[in-house]
Design an enzyme around this catalytic site. Structure first.
Site, PDB file in Angstrom:
ATOM      1  N   ASN A 207       8.570 -30.268   8.670  1.00 43.96           N
ATOM      2  CA  ASN A 207       7.752 -30.348   9.880  1.00 43.96           C
ATOM      3  C   ASN A 207       6.584 -31.301   9.618  1.00 43.96           C
ATOM      4  O   ASN A 207       6.475 -31.888   8.530  1.00 43.96           O
ATOM      5  CB  ASN A 207       7.284 -28.960  10.332  1.00 43.96           C
ATOM      6  CG  ASN A 207       6.455 -28.239   9.276  1.00 43.96           C
ATOM      7  OD1 ASN A 207       5.744 -28.858   8.470  1.00 43.96           O
ATOM      8  ND2 ASN A 207       6.533 -26.908   9.251  1.00 43.96           N
ATOM      9  N   LYS A 209       3.337 -30.814   9.186  1.00 38.60           N
ATOM     10  CA  LYS A 209       2.437 -30.384   8.114  1.00 38.60           C
ATOM     11  C   LYS A 209       3.080 -30.641   6.753  1.00 38.60           C
ATOM     12  O   LYS A 209       2.423 -31.145   5.830  1.00 38.60           O
ATOM     13  CB  LYS A 209       2.104 -28.907   8.285  1.00 38.60           C
ATOM     14  CG  LYS A 209       1.178 -28.329   7.223  1.00 38.60           C
ATOM     15  CD  LYS A 209       0.818 -26.892   7.580  1.00 38.60           C
ATOM     16  CE  LYS A 209      -0.113 -26.268   6.537  1.00 38.60           C
ATOM     17  NZ  LYS A 209       0.570 -25.967   5.281  1.00 38.60           N
ATOM     18  N   GLU A 210       4.346 -30.290   6.615  1.00 36.34           N
ATOM     19  CA  GLU A 210       5.041 -30.513   5.342  1.00 36.34           C
ATOM     20  C   GLU A 210       5.168 -32.000   5.022  1.00 36.34           C
ATOM     21  O   GLU A 210       5.055 -32.401   3.864  1.00 36.34           O
ATOM     22  CB  GLU A 210       6.424 -29.858   5.394  1.00 36.34           C
ATOM     23  CG  GLU A 210       6.369 -28.338   5.375  1.00 36.34           C
ATOM     24  CD  GLU A 210       7.668 -27.675   5.819  1.00 36.34           C
ATOM     25  OE1 GLU A 210       7.827 -26.466   5.572  1.00 36.34           O
ATOM     26  OE2 GLU A 210       8.520 -28.350   6.428  1.00 36.34           O
ATOM     27  N   ASP A 281      14.815 -22.936  10.721  1.00 32.24           N
ATOM     28  CA  ASP A 281      16.149 -22.476  10.319  1.00 32.24           C
ATOM     29  C   ASP A 281      17.189 -22.857  11.370  1.00 32.24           C
ATOM     30  O   ASP A 281      18.310 -23.249  11.040  1.00 32.24           O
ATOM     31  CB  ASP A 281      16.155 -20.953  10.133  1.00 32.24           C
ATOM     32  CG  ASP A 281      15.241 -20.487   9.021  1.00 32.24           C
ATOM     33  OD1 ASP A 281      14.930 -21.296   8.131  1.00 32.24           O
ATOM     34  OD2 ASP A 281      14.838 -19.311   9.036  1.00 32.24           O
TER      35      ASP A 281
END
Length: 335
Positions: A207, A209-210, A281
């Site tokens: 995402n 942030k990651e 997921d």
């Protein structure tokens, strides 16, 4: 650009029965639903009167549940203990018809439980019960054995990493070797702390942030996402990248001329957002199942985007079915 209903129907039909291996941290997600009407006299916190409880599959097990809901056949690999949570987890897998032959018993660590307290449809607290760290030698051998067997059958591999210990260097060395030898795509839902373990992956699904944590670069605007994505692909030798951007949709870097350096931006299809738990997921399950069924990456990304838009409109860790997806595409046609 979106899939139309006939395209989606054809792709979902091809996905049916496709075997997709899932390696990762298996968890039990508990939900305590309640009502809030007053503040505790003991501390400035709300009192939640629990009226309903629910337990569902979490972590890599939720990825497997999403695959099963979409009609694919998950080959789940991970660890758990034969404790109360482990028994509940096995029961949930059994009810969904998901094989447990890829699971390894780890007597040294309890089954991971994440308990969420929901008051007035808002998550108020999460309680984690876990012991992370690399598995013992016997458990590691068991995981390698299950991995070799699963990759002999699967058309793709998902690595669902929550940094609890299942995804580690010895296991990932084996993933790289086996997938290269069998020309299998392996797709990673990453944890930034494990970045080096994903070197050579076919695709990652971080995402925003990651992506920032993985690259130490801002990744909010389209231009920032493009720059951060190019940097990450070059550093890890990835073939592609699918950055999930919440209300901004997704950015797909694909190994074709048009979208290697400049990502294809996929607008969001979510109309209402109640709970983003487990949305990643759903994305990786839908994308990977589509690739396993022979879809090109743009088709896979569009299907994953539609699935994510449906799942975030549900409360709690949830899945999406082909019927729900086809109803969504039918509604789009009507509009």
């Amino acid at each position: 650009m979106r899939l139309d209903r006939p395209q989606a129907e054809s792709l979902l039909r091809r996905m049916e029965g496709c075997k997709v291996a899932v390696l990762g941290d298996v968890m039990l997600d508990e939900y305590l639903f309640g009502e809030v009407s007053r503040i505790s006299p003991e501390a400035p916190v709300p009192i939640v009167r629990v009226v309903r409880e629910q337990a569902v599959l979490g972590g890599a097990a939720n990825v497997a549940a999403n695959l099963k809901a979409l009609g694919a056949e998950p080959l789940l690999m991970g660890t758990l203990q034969k404790d109360a949570a482990g028994d509940r987890l096995l029961g949930l897998l059994g009810r969904l018809g998901i094989s447990i032959s890829g699971l390894v018993l780890d007597p040294s660590r309890p089954t991971i439980i994440k308990t969420r307290v929901i008051g007035q449809q808002q998550q108020m607290l999460r309680i984690d019960r876990e012991e992370s760290g690399p598995p013992e030698a016997a458990v590691l051998m068991g995981l390698k054995d299950r991995l070799e067997r699963a990759l002999g059958e699967a058309s793709a591999l998902i690595v669902s990493d929550y940094a609890k210990g299942t995804v580690n260097e010895p296991v990932m060395e084996m993933v790289r070797d086996l997938c290269a030898a069998r020309n299998l795509p392996w797709i990673v839902d990453p944890k930034p702390a494990h970045k080096t373990l994903y070197r050579g992956a076919t695709l990652m699904t971080p995402n925003t942030k990651e992506t920032t944590e993985l690259t130490q670069r801002a990744a909010k605007s389209d231009a920032e996402v493009a720059e951060a994505g190019r940097s990450l692909m070059a550093e890890l030798g990835l073939k592609g990248l699918l950055v999930t951007r919440s209300e901004r949709g997704m950015a797909l870097f694909a190994p074709d001329g048009a979208h290697t350096a400049t990502p294809w931006m996929v607008p969001t299809e979510a109309r209402e957002v109640f709970d983003v738990s487990g949305a990643g997921d759903t994305v990786i399950a839908a994308f990977s199942a589509a690739v396993a069924a022979g879809a090109d990456w743009r088709e896979a990304a569009m299907l994953a985007n539609a699935a994510a838009g449906l799942v975030v409109a549900k409360v709690g860790t949830a899945t999406v079915t082909p019927a729900e997806l086809l109803a969504h595409y039918h509604e789009q046609e009507a509009n």
